[in-house]
Write an enzyme that holds these catalytic residues in place. Structure first.
Site, PDB file in Angstrom:
ATOM      1  N   ARG A   1       0.873  -1.182   0.000  1.00 21.39           N
ATOM      2  CA  ARG A   1       0.000   0.000   0.000  1.00 21.39           C
ATOM      3  C   ARG A   1       0.904   1.224   0.000  1.00 21.39           C
ATOM      4  NH1 ARG A   1       2.518   1.736   3.815  1.00 21.39           N
ATOM      5  NH2 ARG A   1       1.026   3.432   3.866  1.00 21.39           N
TER       6      ARG A   1
ATOM      7  N   ALA B   1       0.754   5.085  -2.212  1.00 23.93           N
ATOM      8  CA  ALA B   1       0.571   5.335  -3.644  1.00 23.93           C
ATOM      9  C   ALA B   1       1.780   4.929  -4.514  1.00 23.93           C
ATOM     10  CB  ALA B   1       0.196   6.803  -3.869  1.00 23.93           C
TER      11      ALA B   1
ATOM     12  N   GLN C   1      -1.700   2.343  10.094  1.00 24.45           N
ATOM     13  CA  GLN C   1      -0.406   2.356   9.392  1.00 24.45           C
ATOM     14  C   GLN C   1       0.657   3.112  10.184  1.00 24.45           C
ATOM     15  OE1 GLN C   1      -3.357   2.962   8.004  1.00 24.45           O
ATOM     16  NE2 GLN C   1      -3.432   2.486   5.828  1.00 24.45           N
TER      17      GLN C   1
ATOM     18  N   ASP D   1      -1.850  10.742  -1.954  1.00 25.73           N
ATOM     19  CA  ASP D   1      -2.302   9.683  -2.861  1.00 25.73           C
ATOM     20  C   ASP D   1      -2.625  10.233  -4.240  1.00 25.73           C
ATOM     21  OD1 ASP D   1      -2.732   8.489  -0.060  1.00 25.73           O
ATOM     22  OD2 ASP D   1      -2.728   6.839  -1.498  1.00 25.73           O
TER      23      ASP D   1
ATOM     24  N   ASN E   1      -5.174  12.473   0.745  1.00 30.61           N
ATOM     25  CA  ASN E   1      -4.240  11.651   1.529  1.00 30.61           C
ATOM     26  C   ASN E   1      -5.064  10.909   2.575  1.00 30.61           C
ATOM     27  OD1 ASN E   1      -1.491  10.776   2.085  1.00 30.61           O
ATOM     28  ND2 ASN E   1      -1.652  11.918   3.990  1.00 30.61           N
TER      29      ASN E   1
END
Ligand code: MRU
Length: 352
Positions: free
Chosen positions: A44, A46, A194, A235, A245
């Site tokens: 994951r 971008a 994350q 992103d 984002n």
């Protein structure tokens, strides 16, 4: 640490779902497996998604049984469509697939074997360039960080979110290497954590001082004067500088402005989508309700509760102090600077 690589005709990547408890590499020899890995977030971030899509298309070419150029191009279009449907927000996914398809259609490549070889080389080039871009953003961004700064970051925009080195974590790495005494506040980043799982793990491996905080605590630390600068990834960035984002970025930007704390987005040019005039056109991914109702596989919400789970939000350009790209730091007015940065990448054969 490479999050993803091409090895012996296969794609190898870290299964990020298992970090920080287990460091496991998984391998794929079918593009459908890569598409599933992107969708399920083995990989994951971008830029890492873009690299995975490139390698996915290289696999599709290598494994295709097509005997003619036309048949191979048709197989590749089909594979690209499957990969496109994985995660709608990340600009790099679409950018990498377009670049791969452009290479495949290159008139100079005459037969199936040549196209197959060229696509592997192109995917490797995309991955290699990503690392170079990140190092350049690190150098540019480190100039904005002073000795003693306390930095806040959201989600994971580190080596794991890219092929290596990271976007928002790149200036932090460089500043640390330069001997600046920095301290990083890491938002845990619900729902998928994350920050807690990946950014905390990366910074601890690098020996960069950090404090993990609950998302809800960010405003408290900013208001208390404990944050000097905020660095986030992206992103997708529209032509006017509006940026998609990880969900929660927008509220951080608003709190930063209210408290006079500089807020920077670290954005490689493949993340810039000049075809969209503003953030209103950026598609926002909605993910499964279980990401909100569960933590670590454990249900925390009542059975049957209605859930909304947008994975990203849009921060309007006016909240950005500046944008850090591989071509330098872009200050407002952002639109012209973004166009020039993308143009500069086209000149060196990168961004579309
Ligand atoms: O849902 P994710 O984990 O793919 O979201 C990642 C982010 O939002 C990052 O900030 C962004 O991709 C930039 S990372 C280099």
């Amino acid at each position: 640490m490479r999050s993803i690589e091409w090895k012996d005709g296969r794609v190898r990547m870290i299964d990020q779902r298992r970090l920080p408890h287990e460091y496991v590499m998984v391998e794929f020899d079918d593009y459908r497996g890569v598409a599933q890995a992107i969708q399920e977030m083995y990989i994951r971030g971008a830029p890492a998604i873009g690299a995975a899509a490139g390698y996915g298309l290289a696999l599709a070419a290598a494994r295709s049984g097509a005997k003619t150029r036309e048949a191979l191009l048709s197989d590749l279009e089909e594979a690209a469509e499957t990969l496109r449907r994985t995660r709608p927000t990340a600009s790099n996914l679409f950018w990498a697939l377009e670049r791969m398809l452009r290479k495949a259609r290159d008139e100079g490549l005459e037969d199936v074997g040549q196209i197959q070889e060229a696509l592997v080389a192109e995917a490797v080039a995309i991955a290699f360039e990503d690392v170079e871009i990140n190092k350049r953003m690190g150098e540019h961004g480190a100039g904005l960080i002073s000795d003693g700064d306390k930095i806040l970051t959201h989600c994971n925009a580190g080596a794991l979110a890219t092929v290596d080195y990271g976007t928002a974590l790149a200036p932090i790495r460089v500043a640390h290497t330069q001997g600046k005494r920095i301290h990083v506040y890491v938002d845990e980043t619900r729902p998928r954590l994350q920050g807690a799982r990946l950014t905390a793990w990366e910074l601890m491996r690098e020996g960069i001082p950090l404090t993990l905080i609950a998302d809800n605590a960010a405003g408290y630390f900013i208001q208390a004067g404990k944050v000097d600068i905020i660095l986030v990834g992206a992103d997708r960035m529209a032509a006017n500088g509006d940026v998609a984002n990880k969900i929660g970025t927008y509220q951080l930007a608003v709190i930063a402005k209210e408290n006079g704390v500089p807020f920077y987005a670290v954005v490689p040019t493949p993340t810039i989508d000049l075809s969209l005039p503003s953030g209103a056109q950026i598609p926002i991914e909605e993910r499964d309700a279980s990401e909100v109702t569960h933590i670590g596989g454990q249900r925390i919400a009542p059975q049957g509760v209605p859930v909304a789970n947008p994975a990203f939000d849009i921060t309007p350009y006016r909240y950005l102090t500046a944008i850090i790209t591989e071509h330098g730091v872009i200050h407002p007015p952002l639109e012209e600077g973004l166009r020039k940065a993308v143009q500069a990448s086209r000149m060196v054969g990168g961004a579309s």
